[in-house]
Design an enzyme around this catalytic site. Structure first.
Site, PDB file in Angstrom:
ATOM      1  N   ASP A   1       5.129 -10.160  -5.672  1.00 46.58           N
ATOM      2  CA  ASP A   1       5.071  -8.893  -5.822  1.00 46.58           C
ATOM      3  C   ASP A   1       4.503  -8.376  -7.220  1.00 46.58           C
ATOM      4  OD1 ASP A   1       5.848  -7.744  -3.427  1.00 46.58           O
ATOM      5  OD2 ASP A   1       7.811  -7.945  -3.908  1.00 46.58           O
TER       6      ASP A   1
ATOM      7  N   ASP B   1       2.569  -4.555   1.102  1.00 40.97           N
ATOM      8  CA  ASP B   1       3.598  -3.861   1.367  1.00 40.97           C
ATOM      9  C   ASP B   1       2.756  -2.268   1.384  1.00 40.97           C
ATOM     10  OD1 ASP B   1       5.400  -5.522   0.805  1.00 40.97           O
ATOM     11  OD2 ASP B   1       5.568  -5.185  -1.112  1.00 40.97           O
TER      12      ASP B   1
END
Length: 156
Positions: free
Chosen positions: A110, A132
């Site tokens: 991330d 995401d």
């Protein structure tokens, strides 16, 4: 096509940030007053829930994700609207992109962090990636299609 596009963009962005831009050694990089690039290794599921870096937990998450992708692919094969088909492709591409990370690194990469400072308080959103974003957009597309899309044909 949506799944493949998401997968390529997601993996390309992560590989570039990890091995070309070298985000791990740079630390947090301010892009705008409200957006930073930061490296976060997510060993849990969405939004960092169920954090566990044990091998058994990672295998269980991979199995759940594989089953979900198969179910979504079957749903997509039976889909009758373009919106639902694209939305399911976005979700599948995002899920596979994050699964590749989990397999390759033991955690999902991330890197995107939105934040805002109000007075003395700093509010941060979850750190996320392009996979995401695709998953959230796909879910939004499915919701739109379910509630506002073409009505189902009525029986004669």
């Amino acid at each position: 096509m949506a799944a493949l596009t998401v997968l390529i963009l997601d993996q390309a962005s992560k590989l570039w940030l990890l091995f070309v831009f070298d985000l791990a050694h740079r630390g947090a990089v301010r892009v705008t007053p409200f957006f930073d690039l930061v490296l976060a290794w997510n060993v849990g599921i969405s939004f960092g829930w169920f954090q566990n870096d044990g091998q058994v937990a990672q295998i269980i998450l991979m199995i759940i994700k594989a089953v979900a992708v198969v179910v979504l692919a079957i749903w997509m094969a039976w889909s009758r609207t373009l919106i639902a088909t694209v939305a399911l492709g976005l979700i599948i591409g995002g899920a596979v992109g994050n699964a590749i990370d989990r397999f390759a690194y033991g955690a999902v990469v991330d890197f995107a962090l939105f934040h805002v400072q109000i007075g003395e308080k700093n509010f941060n959103w979850y750190v996320f990636n392009l996979a995401d974003v695709a998953i959230v957009a796909g879910v939004a597309g499915l919701l739109y299609d379910s509630f506002l899309g073409e009505p189902a044909a009525k029986a004669p």
